[in-house]
Design a protein around this motif. Structure first.
Motif, PDB file in Angstrom:
ATOM      1  N   UNK A 160     152.162 -62.098  45.305  1.00 52.40           N
ATOM      2  CA  UNK A 160     151.879 -61.494  43.996  1.00 52.40           C
ATOM      3  C   UNK A 160     152.706 -62.163  42.902  1.00 52.40           C
ATOM      4  N   UNK A 161     153.983 -62.361  43.167  1.00 53.11           N
ATOM      5  CA  UNK A 161     154.866 -62.965  42.161  1.00 53.11           C
ATOM      6  C   UNK A 161     154.468 -64.402  41.849  1.00 53.11           C
ATOM      7  N   UNK A 162     154.052 -65.155  42.860  1.00 55.87           N
ATOM      8  CA  UNK A 162     153.626 -66.538  42.631  1.00 55.87           C
ATOM      9  C   UNK A 162     152.342 -66.576  41.798  1.00 55.87           C
ATOM     10  N   UNK A 163     151.393 -65.746  42.149  1.00 56.57           N
ATOM     11  CA  UNK A 163     150.118 -65.773  41.432  1.00 56.57           C
ATOM     12  C   UNK A 163     150.277 -65.215  40.021  1.00 56.57           C
ATOM     13  N   UNK A 164     151.153 -64.237  39.875  1.00 59.67           N
ATOM     14  CA  UNK A 164     151.363 -63.630  38.556  1.00 59.67           C
ATOM     15  C   UNK A 164     151.951 -64.622  37.560  1.00 59.67           C
ATOM     16  N   UNK A 165     152.781 -65.533  38.049  1.00 57.56           N
ATOM     17  CA  UNK A 165     153.405 -66.516  37.163  1.00 57.56           C
ATOM     18  C   UNK A 165     152.578 -67.784  37.021  1.00 57.56           C
ATOM     19  N   UNK A 195     150.429 -69.707  41.794  1.00 54.28           N
ATOM     20  CA  UNK A 195     149.622 -69.543  42.998  1.00 54.28           C
ATOM     21  C   UNK A 195     148.247 -70.138  42.831  1.00 54.28           C
ATOM     22  N   UNK A 196     147.564 -70.341  43.932  1.00 51.06           N
ATOM     23  CA  UNK A 196     146.267 -71.026  43.893  1.00 51.06           C
ATOM     24  C   UNK A 196     145.194 -70.228  43.181  1.00 51.06           C
ATOM     25  N   UNK A 197     145.323 -68.896  43.097  1.00 51.76           N
ATOM     26  CA  UNK A 197     144.262 -68.086  42.528  1.00 51.76           C
ATOM     27  C   UNK A 197     144.339 -67.993  41.007  1.00 51.76           C
ATOM     28  N   UNK A 250     142.946 -59.554  37.305  1.00 60.95           N
ATOM     29  CA  UNK A 250     144.054 -58.649  37.603  1.00 60.95           C
ATOM     30  C   UNK A 250     144.539 -58.973  39.012  1.00 60.95           C
ATOM     31  N   UNK A 251     145.664 -59.680  39.088  1.00 61.05           N
ATOM     32  CA  UNK A 251     146.176 -60.142  40.374  1.00 61.05           C
ATOM     33  C   UNK A 251     146.488 -58.968  41.299  1.00 61.05           C
ATOM     34  N   UNK A 252     147.133 -57.924  40.759  1.00 59.87           N
ATOM     35  CA  UNK A 252     147.494 -56.777  41.586  1.00 59.87           C
ATOM     36  C   UNK A 252     146.255 -56.100  42.171  1.00 59.87           C
ATOM     37  N   UNK A 253     145.231 -55.964  41.341  1.00 61.11           N
ATOM     38  CA  UNK A 253     143.998 -55.322  41.813  1.00 61.11           C
ATOM     39  C   UNK A 253     143.301 -56.172  42.870  1.00 61.11           C
ATOM     40  N   UNK A 254     143.280 -57.493  42.649  1.00 66.32           N
ATOM     41  CA  UNK A 254     142.636 -58.385  43.608  1.00 66.32           C
ATOM     42  C   UNK A 254     143.334 -58.329  44.971  1.00 66.32           C
ATOM     43  N   UNK A 264     152.665 -68.604  52.931  1.00 70.31           N
ATOM     44  CA  UNK A 264     152.597 -67.156  52.718  1.00 70.31           C
ATOM     45  C   UNK A 264     151.385 -66.575  53.431  1.00 70.31           C
ATOM     46  N   UNK A 265     150.224 -67.215  53.262  1.00 70.22           N
ATOM     47  CA  UNK A 265     149.004 -66.742  53.924  1.00 70.22           C
ATOM     48  C   UNK A 265     149.162 -66.761  55.444  1.00 70.22           C
ATOM     49  N   UNK A 266     149.832 -67.790  55.949  1.00 75.13           N
ATOM     50  CA  UNK A 266     150.033 -67.903  57.392  1.00 75.13           C
ATOM     51  C   UNK A 266     150.861 -66.734  57.908  1.00 75.13           C
ATOM     52  N   UNK A 267     151.925 -66.385  57.191  1.00 75.83           N
ATOM     53  CA  UNK A 267     152.758 -65.264  57.614  1.00 75.83           C
ATOM     54  C   UNK A 267     151.986 -63.949  57.527  1.00 75.83           C
TER      55      UNK A 267
END
Length: 287
Positions: A144-149, A152-154, A163-167, A122-125
């Protein structure tokens, strides 16, 4: 973000130790393509694919294919400890080269697990300079969807309260609302047949972002979405997924993630990550 990520990737690839000729040829014959990773590669339209095919037939495959050297156990594809080599970038080039017997180069990368590979893809794209607005929204939404669930790595290592959306909004210089809309957009894109998905992400289909976002929010059988007319009808008639149903699906996904991850822990860091996942699940269950 794009400049920093791509600069880092260039350094990473430069630092790779070259394989001997025999090792490289052996790896080429063992490359594995995972369907679960294909969605992180922007699909090409038929015209784009034909152009790529023409270029490779004329000039050869100039850019190396990126491969993850791992094991079946680590990749979650089996129980074996023997090395396997999973393709993570260059899927279209690989298909063309295999079809016409054209030689290609490879670059090996190492990752902790399959989730780390997905984050990288994802980061590469998102680091590419030639993404159109549809593709940018799609990949921001996937991230966003990966990190929210919690996948994701974060969201590992005790950062459950972030707050994933804010980050992500700060990182991509947009509003948190835009990031959340991107999440719905990505969900909608994932429901589309591959041919329509390709045309949509190429900006060649009469579907607005609002319509695709709406598609991401409704209950719909993907088997029914065989044409643009089908999609628009589904959007106009569909009912939004209720917060209760959505929460239930998220709980189910997190439970599975905890169970699967628990089977693979072997280090102190793994234990810390597992506790973080359990904490996230507890918060969701008490919400």
């Amino acid at each position: 973000m794009a400049k920093n990520f791509m600069a880092g990737m260039k350094k990473t690839l430069v630092d790779l130790q070259p394989s001997t000729f025999s090792e490289t040829e052996k790896i080429k014959k063992q490359i594995v393509v995972l369907d679960s990773l294909k969605k992180f590669i922007p699909p090409l339209t038929s015209e784009e694919y034909k152009q790529l095919e023409s270029n490779i037939l004329k000039h050869g495959c100039k850019d190396p294919l990126t491969v993850w050297e791992t094991t079946e156990l680590k990749a979650g594809t089996g129980e074996g400890e023997e090395p396997i080599f999973i393709l993570i970038d260059g899927h279209n080039r690989y298909k063309i080269c295999m079809q016409f017997g054209i030689d290609f180069k490879i670059g090996l990368l190492d990752f902790e697990d399959l989730d780390a590979v997905k984050d990288y893809m994802i980061d590469f794209q998102l680091g590419r300079r030639n993404l159109n607005p549809e593709q940018i929204s799609y990949f921001r939404g996937l991230r966003y969807n990966r990190e929210k669930t919690g996948k994701g790595k974060y969201n590992r290592g005790g950062e459950e309260s972030i707050d994933i959306a804010e980050k992500l909004a700060i990182e991509h210089s947009v509003s948190p609302r835009t990031i959340k809309n991107d999440g719905d957009y990505a969900k909608g894109v994932e429901k589309l047949p591959i041919e329509i998905k390709s045309e949509l992400l190429a900006g060649k289909i009469d579907l607005s972002k609002e319509e695709v976002q709406r598609l991401g929010k409704i209950e719909v059988s993907t088997e029914e979405l065989n044409s643009i007319e089908d999609i628009k009808n589904a959007i106009s008639k569909g009912e939004e997924i209720s917060p209760v149903k959505s929460n239930q699906k998220l709980v189910k996904a997190l439970k599975k993630d905890v169970i699967d991850f628990a089977k693979t822990i072997s280090t102190k860091k793994d234990c810390e990550q597992l506790m973080s996942k359990i904490s996230s699940l507890k918060k969701l269950l008490s919400a």
